[in-house]
Design an enzyme around this catalytic site. Structure first.
Site, short mmCIF file in Angstrom:
data_model
loop_
_atom_site.label_atom_id
_atom_site.label_comp_id
_atom_site.label_asym_id
_atom_site.label_seq_id
_atom_site.Cartn_x
_atom_site.Cartn_y
_atom_site.Cartn_z
N ASP A 167 0.69 -1.22 -0.02
CA ASP A 167 0.18 0.15 0.04
C ASP A 167 0.98 1.41 0.03
OD1 ASP A 167 1.05 0.02 2.55
OD2 ASP A 167 -0.78 0.63 3.36
N TYR B 247 10.63 5.44 1.89
CA TYR B 247 11.51 4.61 2.86
C TYR B 247 12.97 4.38 2.49
CZ TYR B 247 7.89 2.59 5.79
OH TYR B 247 7.26 2.02 6.82
P1 NAD Z 1 -1.26 -7.02 13.82
O1 NAD Z 1 -0.32 -7.95 14.92
O2 NAD Z 1 -2.12 -6.18 14.78
O3 NAD Z 1 -2.01 -8.13 13.41
C1 NAD Z 1 -1.60 -9.43 12.67
C2 NAD Z 1 -2.35 -10.85 12.98
O4 NAD Z 1 -1.74 -11.72 12.36
C3 NAD Z 1 -2.24 -11.09 14.47
O5 NAD Z 1 -3.75 -10.99 14.83
C4 NAD Z 1 -1.52 -12.37 14.59
O6 NAD Z 1 -1.85 -13.22 15.78
C5 NAD Z 1 -1.92 -13.11 13.22
N1 NAD Z 1 -0.93 -14.02 12.84
C6 NAD Z 1 0.51 -13.93 13.06
N2 NAD Z 1 1.17 -15.04 12.50
C7 NAD Z 1 -0.01 -15.75 11.83
C8 NAD Z 1 0.03 -17.08 11.15
N3 NAD Z 1 0.96 -17.60 10.97
N4 NAD Z 1 -1.29 -17.46 10.67
C9 NAD Z 1 -2.23 -16.65 10.91
N5 NAD Z 1 -2.27 -15.48 11.87
C10 NAD Z 1 -1.16 -14.92 12.10
O7 NAD Z 1 -0.61 -6.60 12.84
P2 NAD Z 1 -1.04 -5.36 11.74
O8 NAD Z 1 0.01 -3.92 12.27
O9 NAD Z 1 -2.35 -5.20 11.72
O10 NAD Z 1 -0.26 -5.65 10.57
C11 NAD Z 1 -0.60 -6.63 9.89
C12 NAD Z 1 0.19 -7.08 8.59
O11 NAD Z 1 -0.04 -6.04 7.45
C13 NAD Z 1 1.75 -6.87 8.70
O12 NAD Z 1 2.33 -7.72 7.95
C14 NAD Z 1 1.97 -5.43 8.13
O13 NAD Z 1 3.27 -5.36 8.22
C15 NAD Z 1 1.26 -5.59 7.16
N6 NAD Z 1 0.75 -4.28 6.36
C16 NAD Z 1 0.84 -4.40 5.05
C17 NAD Z 1 0.69 -3.01 4.20
C18 NAD Z 1 0.88 -3.48 2.82
O14 NAD Z 1 0.15 -2.82 2.19
N7 NAD Z 1 1.90 -4.19 2.64
C19 NAD Z 1 0.37 -1.94 4.97
C20 NAD Z 1 -0.03 -1.88 6.52
C21 NAD Z 1 0.34 -3.31 7.14
C1 LMR Z 2 3.93 1.62 10.64
O1 LMR Z 2 4.87 1.60 11.45
O2 LMR Z 2 3.47 3.06 10.39
C2 LMR Z 2 3.26 0.53 9.96
O3 LMR Z 2 3.16 -0.40 10.80
C3 LMR Z 2 2.26 0.71 9.09
C4 LMR Z 2 1.19 1.62 9.91
O4 LMR Z 2 -0.04 1.81 9.44
O5 LMR Z 2 1.22 1.66 11.09
#
Ligand code: NAD
Ligand code: LMR
Length: 441
Positions: free
Chosen positions: A170, A264
């Site tokens: 994203d 970044y």
């Molecule tokens: P979070 O910790 O709030 O949620 C992640 C969830 O994944 C947790 O509930 C955890 O229990 C679960 N989890 C961990 N390992 C697992 C597995 N093996 N199987 C099933 N569930 C599992 O994290 P967050 O801050 O909401 O971020 C979630 C993900 O999204 C991260 O990888 C973050 O970096 C990513 N993210 C990606 C984007 C993007 O567009 N690429 C943007 C924002 C966040």
């Molecule tokens: C961050 O550090 O900002 C990332 O986990 C993405 C987010 O939205 O918080």
């Protein structure tokens, strides 16, 4: 129109409620029959799941909703897996940030040694989701935005080359939203872009107004050279930490001023600046836990106790609509042009064909068709070659269980000053990640 069955993997994520609201708001073009949440942490997911069940009952009673930790239940009969897991959760992210910082190096979610540590945890988690999908719904597609996307995508290329997995991020979407505002456009969809790089490590080479062909690069260059990506009307939409990242784009731009940079690069081009502006006792994880996690989980608990979400403060996760764009591109063969992380295969002519690169692709029912981005200049290519070697070495280390490859990976990063420091960081990361990493010998 076909109705879709979707499972969100990482159901307990802080992003889940607003993504669900976004999916409901997009039902006009992406109708749902069933929505499931899957997580391997029942307790964390229940906080989100209980509140979402109320939201779904009130706003979309026609969509069957459930949440589970059972892979068979979760992955059976689905068309799409939307994956956003964080293996090791915030406890481990905190260590990814604090361990490198202890040795004077960038400590960040996806960049530098912390990102590599996270990669070593994520690979297994994401591969497991792919296995579940292929076992229980072999025709489904996985839209993966679990981080660190570059390393996860390389592992998919290497270990699951025939799987229907699309890796997307994203970050470019977010920056394009800002660019549109800077150019006075209503939406980033009014722009057509050319872009090349690796995930969290790329540049826009051309940005035009789609309807007229007007070149928007001069406006953006002028603006970014003075203010970075900051704009008065965007100030309210970010916290202080992101504010400084968007502002720093001004300095990042200065060193490669023909292109518009991803934010970044701050971590790779100004690591000394980043470290001197970090507080090892209060890193980004602490900010996210005190901010987004408290807000989202507090609101979930409030909804569950009240038994209604009528007055909920959750908002539609606006820019996350790119996930629906991608799902629609596949389901309805829309031919949408999107940035995806795909094998280079000659798209960047003078770059490793086996690198996973982030480039524009036309997406249809058979997946992405990458566009040719041509030759890239030496400076950008040099940076990318070093970084892609880091990412490939991490995946080598995971596959081979190789201490040496992981040491080489950390040593190779621009964020680490010496092989000796790399070793110290690695040894401490190994200790911290015992539960998650393969054993390195
Ligand atoms: P979070 O910790 O709030 O949620 C992640 C969830 O994944 C947790 O509930 C955890 O229990 C679960 N989890 C961990 N390992 C697992 C597995 N093996 N199987 C099933 N569930 C599992 O994290 P967050 O801050 O909401 O971020 C979630 C993900 O999204 C991260 O990888 C973050 O970096 C990513 N993210 C990606 C984007 C993007 O567009 N690429 C943007 C924002 C966040
Ligand atoms: C961050 O550090 O900002 C990332 O986990 C993405 C987010 O939205 O918080």
């Amino acid at each position: 129109m076909k109705k879709h069955s979707v499972v969100i993997a990482g159901g307990g994520s802080t992003f889940t409620p607003e993504i669900i609201l976004m999916l409901l708001s997009e039902e006009g073009r992406f109708p749902l029959s069933e929505l499931k949440l899957y997580d391997n942490d029942a307790e964390r997911q229940a906080i989100v799941g209980n509140a979402c069940a109320i939201i779904m009952k009130e706003r979309a009673p026609h969509v069957k909703f459930s949440f589970t930790t059972d892979p068979k239940e979760a992955f059976t009969g689905v068309d799409f897996v939307m994956a956003h897991i964080r293996v090791g959760k915030y406890e481990m992210r905190s260590l990814d940030e604090k361990i490198p910082l202890k040795y004077g190096c960038v400590g960040q979610e996806t960049c530098g040694a912390g990102g590599m540590a996270y990669g070593m945890r994520s690979i297994g988690g994401v591969l497991e989701l792919i296995d579940y999908m292929e076992k229980y719904s072999p025709n489904a597609w996985m839209l993966n935005y679990s981080n660190p996307a570059a390393i996860v995508a390389e592992a998919c290329r290497r270990l699951k080359p025939n799987s229907k997995v699309l890796n997307i991020c994203d970050m470019p979407v977010g920056i394009e939203d800002f660019m549109a505002t800077i150019c006075g456009l209503k939406s980033r969809k009014e722009m057509q872009v050319r872009y090349f790089g690796l995930n969290h490590f790329g540049w826009w080479t051309s940005i035009i107004e789609k309807s007229t062909g007007r070149d928007l690069m001069p406006i953006l260059k002028e603006h970014v050279s003075k203010h970075g990506y900051l704009h008065p009307s965007l100030e309210g939409h970010m916290d202080a930490d992101w504010h400084s990242t968007y502002e720093k784009a001004r300095d990042v731009f200065a060193v490669s001023p023909n292109f518009m940079p991803n934010t970044y690069f701050k971590y790779y081009l100004f690591p000394d600046y980043v470290v001197s502006h970090s507080d090892i006792n209060y890193t980004r994880t602490d900010m996210v836990r005190d901010g987004r996690e408290k807000r989202v989980f507090g609101e979930c608990r409030r909804i569950t106790e009240a038994g209604t979400a009528k007055d909920s403060t959750f908002e539609v996760g606006g820019h996350a609509t790119y996930i629906v764009d991608l799902a629609c591109a596949i389901s309805n063969n829309t031919g949408e042009r999107m940035l995806l992380i795909v094998p280079n295969n000659g798209s960047i002519i003078n770059f490793d064909p086996t690198a996973m690169v982030e480039i524009p692709c036309i997406v249809g029912c058979n997946g992405p068709e990458p566009l040719v981005m041509g030759e890239i200049p030496r400076f950008n290519k040099g940076l990318m070659e070093q970084q892609v070697a880091v990412e490939k070495l991490v995946v080598d280390a995971w596959i081979e269980g190789s201490y040496l490859k992981m040491w080489q990976a950390i040593s190779m990063s621009r964020t680490v000053p010496s092989v000796e420091v790399a070793k110290k960081i690695l040894d401490e990361l190994i200790e911290a990640n015992k539960k998650y990493w393969p054993e390195l010998k």
